[in-house]
Write an enzyme that holds these catalytic residues in place. Structure first.
Site, PDB file in Angstrom:
ATOM      1  N   ILE A  22       1.119  -1.461   0.077  1.00 57.34           N
ATOM      2  CA  ILE A  22      -0.063   0.331  -0.366  1.00 57.34           C
ATOM      3  C   ILE A  22       0.534   1.372   0.400  1.00 57.34           C
ATOM      4  CG2 ILE A  22      -0.582   0.308   2.659  1.00 57.34           C
ATOM      5  CD1 ILE A  22      -3.364   0.674   1.228  1.00 57.34           C
ATOM      6  N   GLY A  43       3.603  -4.098  11.080  1.00 51.39           N
ATOM      7  CA  GLY A  43       3.061  -4.228   9.997  1.00 51.39           C
ATOM      8  C   GLY A  43       2.787  -2.950   8.966  1.00 51.39           C
ATOM      9  N   ASP A  45       1.462  -0.410   9.349  1.00 51.95           N
ATOM     10  CA  ASP A  45       1.130   1.001  10.010  1.00 51.95           C
ATOM     11  C   ASP A  45       3.068   1.163  10.029  1.00 51.95           C
ATOM     12  OD1 ASP A  45       1.422   2.784  11.702  1.00 51.95           O
ATOM     13  OD2 ASP A  45       0.781   2.042  13.216  1.00 51.95           O
ATOM     14  N   THR A 129      -6.834  -7.856  10.774  1.00 53.24           N
ATOM     15  CA  THR A 129      -6.059  -9.278  10.320  1.00 53.24           C
ATOM     16  C   THR A 129      -4.699  -8.748  10.663  1.00 53.24           C
ATOM     17  OG1 THR A 129      -6.009  -8.725   8.061  1.00 53.24           O
ATOM     18  CG2 THR A 129      -8.159  -8.800   8.801  1.00 53.24           C
ATOM     19  N   TYR A 132      -3.053  -7.513  14.899  1.00 54.67           N
ATOM     20  CA  TYR A 132      -4.677  -7.320  16.201  1.00 54.67           C
ATOM     21  C   TYR A 132      -5.900  -9.304  16.089  1.00 54.67           C
ATOM     22  CZ  TYR A 132      -4.454  -3.101  17.429  1.00 54.67           C
ATOM     23  OH  TYR A 132      -3.237  -1.293  18.142  1.00 54.67           O
TER      24      TYR A 132
HETATM   25  N1  AR6 Z   1       1.632  -3.091   1.987  1.00 51.79           N
HETATM   26  C1  AR6 Z   1      -0.629  -3.783   2.418  1.00 51.79           C
HETATM   27  N2  AR6 Z   1      -0.586  -4.228   3.357  1.00 51.79           N
HETATM   28  C2  AR6 Z   1       0.284  -4.020   4.255  1.00 51.79           C
HETATM   29  C3  AR6 Z   1       1.230  -4.108   4.264  1.00 51.79           C
HETATM   30  C4  AR6 Z   1       1.429  -3.244   3.315  1.00 51.79           C
HETATM   31  N3  AR6 Z   1       3.092  -2.425   2.875  1.00 51.79           N
HETATM   32  N4  AR6 Z   1       2.341  -4.545   5.602  1.00 51.79           N
HETATM   33  C5  AR6 Z   1       1.422  -5.157   6.330  1.00 51.79           C
HETATM   34  N5  AR6 Z   1       0.658  -5.266   5.489  1.00 51.79           N
HETATM   35  P1  AR6 Z   1      -1.685  -5.490  10.392  1.00 51.79           P
HETATM   36  P2  AR6 Z   1      -3.566  -4.475  12.232  1.00 51.79           P
HETATM   37  C6  AR6 Z   1      -0.751  -6.408   5.870  1.00 51.79           C
HETATM   38  O1  AR6 Z   1      -0.468  -6.463  11.911  1.00 51.79           O
HETATM   39  O2  AR6 Z   1      -3.694  -6.273  12.208  1.00 51.79           O
HETATM   40  C7  AR6 Z   1       0.240  -2.280  14.323  1.00 51.79           C
HETATM   41  O3  AR6 Z   1       1.925  -2.932  14.808  1.00 51.79           O
HETATM   42  C8  AR6 Z   1      -0.849  -7.387   7.117  1.00 51.79           C
HETATM   43  O4  AR6 Z   1      -0.195  -8.388   6.084  1.00 51.79           O
HETATM   44  O5  AR6 Z   1      -0.163  -4.286  10.450  1.00 51.79           O
HETATM   45  O6  AR6 Z   1      -5.197  -4.125  12.531  1.00 51.79           O
HETATM   46  C9  AR6 Z   1      -0.199  -1.381  14.280  1.00 51.79           C
HETATM   47  O7  AR6 Z   1       0.653  -0.647  15.256  1.00 51.79           O
HETATM   48  C10 AR6 Z   1      -1.936  -7.608   7.478  1.00 51.79           C
HETATM   49  O8  AR6 Z   1      -2.943  -8.468   6.032  1.00 51.79           O
HETATM   50  O9  AR6 Z   1      -2.441  -4.540  11.243  1.00 51.79           O
HETATM   51  C11 AR6 Z   1      -1.077  -1.776  15.441  1.00 51.79           C
HETATM   52  O10 AR6 Z   1      -0.726  -1.726  17.055  1.00 51.79           O
HETATM   53  C12 AR6 Z   1      -3.325  -6.035   7.291  1.00 51.79           C
HETATM   54  O11 AR6 Z   1      -1.672  -5.312   6.680  1.00 51.79           O
HETATM   55  C13 AR6 Z   1      -1.452  -2.880  14.362  1.00 51.79           C
HETATM   56  O12 AR6 Z   1      -0.350  -3.329  14.376  1.00 51.79           O
HETATM   57  C14 AR6 Z   1      -3.324  -6.139   8.734  1.00 51.79           C
HETATM   58  O13 AR6 Z   1      -2.458  -6.146   9.474  1.00 51.79           O
HETATM   59  C15 AR6 Z   1      -2.866  -3.068  14.132  1.00 51.79           C
HETATM   60  O14 AR6 Z   1      -2.975  -4.406  13.341  1.00 51.79           O
END
Ligand code: AR6
Length: 180
Positions: A22, A43, A45, A129, A132
Site C-alpha cells: 500500500i 505491519g 503501520d 487481520t 490484531y
Molecule cells: N501494504 C499492505 N498491507 C500490508 C503491508 C503493506 N505494506 N504490510 C502489512 N500489511 P497489521 P492490524 C498487511 O498487523 O491487524 C501494528 O503494529 C498485513 O499482512 O499491519 O490492524 C499497529 O501499530 C495484514 O494483512 O494491522 C497496531 O498496533 C494487514 O496489513 C497493530 O499492528 C493488517 O495487519 C494493528 O494491527
C-alpha cells in the site's frame, strides 16, 4: 504467477482488490491500520511510517492525542505518492459482540474523512487481520460490505482499492467480493 486484479462496480463507484504494497499506491488517500495511541508499530503501520518519513508522525503528535478504536484521523502523507494517510484504528479481536461494529466503524470513519477532504480514490489495507487477529473471512466481508454501503450514500467516491499483502488474505477478499 501474478494474479489478475478483481473489481466490482457499485453505481458509478469501483471496488478493486489488488495484491501489493500500500505504500506504493497513487490513490488520493491511503488508510493505515494504526493503534489507538497512534504510536506507530509493525505491519502496515510500520511500513507507512518508514516509507512516508518522519513528518507523518510529527503531524500526528502535533494534532491528536491518540484515536479511539473504531475511529480514524488524517494526516499528510510525507514522501508517499498519496496526498493523505487516514489512520484507522480497528479492534483487537477478542470474540466480543462489539468487534464487528468497531471494525465497520473504522472503515466508515475513514471514508467520512476521505469525503471531507475531497479524496476520491482511497486505498485500504486489511484492517485488524494482522497483529490484531480478526478472523479473515469475517473481516473481509465486513470491509467490503461497509465500502459497498458507503458508495450508495456517497457516489462521489470514485474508487476504493483494497491493497492486500498476502495470498491467503487476497483469497478471503476475493471470496467476500463474490458474496456482496
Ligand atoms: N501494504 C499492505 N498491507 C500490508 C503491508 C503493506 N505494506 N504490510 C502489512 N500489511 P497489521 P492490524 C498487511 O498487523 O491487524 C501494528 O503494529 C498485513 O499482512 O499491519 O490492524 C499497529 O501499530 C495484514 O494483512 O494491522 C497496531 O498496533 C494487514 O496489513 C497493530 O499492528 C493488517 O495487519 C494493528 O494491527
Amino acid at each position: 504467477m501474478p494474479r489478475l486484479p478483481a473489481a466490482k462496480s457499485i453505481g458509478s463507484s469501483k471496488l478493486e482488490l489488488v495484491l501489493g504494497d500500500i505504500t506504493k499506491e497513487t490513490t488520493d488517500a491511503i488508510a493505515n491500520a494504526a493503534n489507538s495511541s497512534l504510536a506507530g508499530g509493525g505491519g502496515v503501520d510500520g511500513a507507512i511510517h518508514r516509507a512516508g518519513g518522519p513528518t507523518i508522525m510529527e503531524e500526528l503528535r502535533g494534532r491528536y492525542h491518540g484515536c479511539p478504536t473504531g475511529q480514524a484521523v488524517i494526516s499528510g502523507a510525507g514522501k508517499l505518492k498519496a496526498k493523505y494517510v487516514i489512520h484507522a484504528v480497528g479492534p483487537r479481536y477478542a470474540g466480543r459482540q462489539q468487534d464487528a461494529g468497531l471494525l465497520t466503524a473504522a472503515y466508515q470513519n475513514s471514508l467520512e474523512l476521505a469525503v471531507k477532504h475531497k479524496a476520491k480514490t482511497i486505498a485500504f489495507p486489511s484492517i485488524s487481520t494482522g497483529v490484531y487477529g480478526y478472523p479473515l473471512e469475517e473481516a473481509a466481508l465486513i470491509a467490503l460490505q461497509t465500502v459497498r454501503d458507503y458508495f450508495l450514500k456517497h457516489p462521489e467516491i470514485e474508487l476504493v482499492r483494497f491493497v492486500i499483502f498476502d495470498e491467503l488474505t487476497y483469497a478471503a477478499y476475493q471470496k467476500a467480493l463474490e458474496k456482496i
